[in-house]
Design an enzyme around this catalytic site. Sequence first.
Site, mmCIF file in Angstrom:
data_model
loop_
_atom_site.group_PDB
_atom_site.id
_atom_site.type_symbol
_atom_site.label_atom_id
_atom_site.label_comp_id
_atom_site.label_asym_id
_atom_site.label_seq_id
_atom_site.Cartn_x
_atom_site.Cartn_y
_atom_site.Cartn_z
ATOM 1 C CE LYS A 115 -4.516 -1.488 1.378
ATOM 2 N NZ LYS A 115 -5.676 -1.350 2.254
ATOM 3 C CE LYS A 197 -5.499 -8.804 -2.655
ATOM 4 N NZ LYS A 197 -5.688 -8.266 -1.298
ATOM 5 C CE LYS A 200 -12.627 -4.345 -1.193
ATOM 6 N NZ LYS A 200 -12.603 -3.782 0.117
HETATM 7 P P1 TYM Z 1 -10.604 -6.496 2.682
HETATM 8 O O1 TYM Z 1 -11.706 -5.530 2.836
HETATM 9 O O2 TYM Z 1 -9.460 -6.157 1.781
HETATM 10 O O3 TYM Z 1 -11.167 -7.885 2.200
HETATM 11 C C1 TYM Z 1 -12.272 -8.498 2.851
HETATM 12 C C2 TYM Z 1 -12.099 -10.009 2.843
HETATM 13 O O4 TYM Z 1 -11.990 -10.502 1.500
HETATM 14 C C3 TYM Z 1 -10.837 -11.336 1.391
HETATM 15 N N1 TYM Z 1 -10.288 -11.193 0.020
HETATM 16 C C4 TYM Z 1 -10.049 -12.222 -0.795
HETATM 17 N N2 TYM Z 1 -10.218 -13.542 -0.646
HETATM 18 C C5 TYM Z 1 -9.892 -14.340 -1.694
HETATM 19 N N3 TYM Z 1 -9.417 -13.874 -2.869
HETATM 20 C C6 TYM Z 1 -9.224 -12.546 -3.063
HETATM 21 N N4 TYM Z 1 -8.773 -12.097 -4.222
HETATM 22 C C7 TYM Z 1 -9.559 -11.657 -2.000
HETATM 23 N N5 TYM Z 1 -9.513 -10.307 -1.860
HETATM 24 C C8 TYM Z 1 -9.961 -10.045 -0.614
HETATM 25 C C9 TYM Z 1 -9.876 -10.805 2.440
HETATM 26 O O5 TYM Z 1 -8.928 -11.774 2.804
HETATM 27 C C10 TYM Z 1 -10.818 -10.472 3.577
HETATM 28 O O6 TYM Z 1 -11.096 -11.620 4.350
HETATM 29 N N6 TYM Z 1 -7.955 -5.819 6.865
HETATM 30 C C11 TYM Z 1 -9.132 -6.454 6.307
HETATM 31 C C12 TYM Z 1 -10.434 -6.081 6.976
HETATM 32 C C13 TYM Z 1 -10.441 -6.285 8.451
HETATM 33 C C14 TYM Z 1 -10.591 -7.502 9.137
HETATM 34 C C15 TYM Z 1 -10.551 -7.171 10.511
HETATM 35 C C16 TYM Z 1 -10.765 -8.822 8.703
HETATM 36 C C17 TYM Z 1 -10.311 -5.286 9.381
HETATM 37 N N7 TYM Z 1 -10.395 -5.835 10.628
HETATM 38 C C18 TYM Z 1 -10.652 -8.158 11.479
HETATM 39 C C19 TYM Z 1 -10.859 -9.796 9.701
HETATM 40 C C20 TYM Z 1 -10.819 -9.469 11.057
HETATM 41 C C21 TYM Z 1 -9.244 -6.059 4.837
HETATM 42 O O7 TYM Z 1 -8.778 -5.042 4.427
HETATM 43 O O8 TYM Z 1 -10.035 -6.902 4.115
#
Ligand code: TYM
Length: 334
Positions: A115, A197, A200
């Site tokens: 990032k 990966k 978004k």
């Molecule tokens: P975020 O918002 O980027 O993504 C949300 C969830 O989607 C999963 N994910 C994927 N899984 C498979 N293939 C992909 N290409 C893919 N892209 C995203 C992510 O692994 C995630 O589970 N930091 C976290 C949000 C967060 C969080 C937490 C998660 C904040 N606090 C506490 C769990 C527990 C994030 O940015 O996810």
Amino acid sequence: MINDKKVLFSGMQATGNLTLGNYLGALKNWVNICDEYECFYSVVDLHSITVRQDPAELRKRARQLLTLYIAAGLDPKKNCIYYQSHVSGHAELAWILNCFTYMGELNRMTQFKDKSAKHADNINAGLFTYPVLMAADILLYQADVVPVGKDQLQHLELTRDLAQRFNGVYGDVFTVPEPYLGKVGAKIMSLQEPTKKMSKSDENSNASVYLMDDTDTIMRKFKRAVTDSEGCVRYSEEQPGIRNLIDIYSACTGKTPQDIEKEFEGRGYGDFKMAVGESVVAVLKPLQERFEELSKDKAYIDEVIKENGEKANYYATKTLRKVQKKVGFPERIR
Ligand code: TYM
């Protein structure tokens, strides 16, 4: 434990358009396992502002995401679906945990490195301490299990280290959480560069399938998906494009990669891509319809936000008070 059940916590950021990766890697699993646990699903808006956001847009997306959780099949009477910013305990616990986290640990986080490369003009302290806030999210609810995609495992490892470090000093304060990865779909790759990966924030809109894409767009993106010249539907490391499509098809249909190899033996990639596209449409269409319907019911969504925000606050405050006492903050006079 809450109501004799183990606790589950997870969250998603309300930034950008959610992708099929978010759905297959996280949201779909949440729905599959939610009955076994007492669940907290947060729309993690505090995390979102580590990158500049348009305020009106962020508010809109946060509400859409909360609605989407429900549309995906999470019943807000049974699952606590809430906005992170409505529970001040997240930020308060994050501060305390910051004081137990080493700079070296945060320097190693690959997501921080990625990032900061992407947002070189805004490498703020929030971006750096983001994993500590994530640890606070999880530990605040004494979560036993955290369903996430593979990209979050490093953050979860840090969460476990922090919980153990804190417990080592003050006794058993935090539950040490375990990650939960789905059998398939834990890492959905880009349709254009299948060694990367699905994200978004990909600039190439053909690389990601968005949850709100219509049928034609979804089919078109799968038709254009990058494959290889092997001409054989096989689940192998050497064919990352096909492997990714098999993962997607498997996650959407429940078929195993071996079944899929058999199903498409001797058939061309064209057929296979169509089938994958159709399986994705079959999963996303009902989700989109339910989302549209729910979005119209403003009063219902407002009630969910209010009730679940209060519930989350109740459990968060319980942990926070315990932690504050342990570290030596003065007691509150009632
Ligand atoms: P975020 O918002 O980027 O993504 C949300 C969830 O989607 C999963 N994910 C994927 N899984 C498979 N293939 C992909 N290409 C893919 N892209 C995203 C992510 O692994 C995630 O589970 N930091 C976290 C949000 C967060 C969080 C937490 C998660 C904040 N606090 C506490 C769990 C527990 C994030 O940015 O996810």
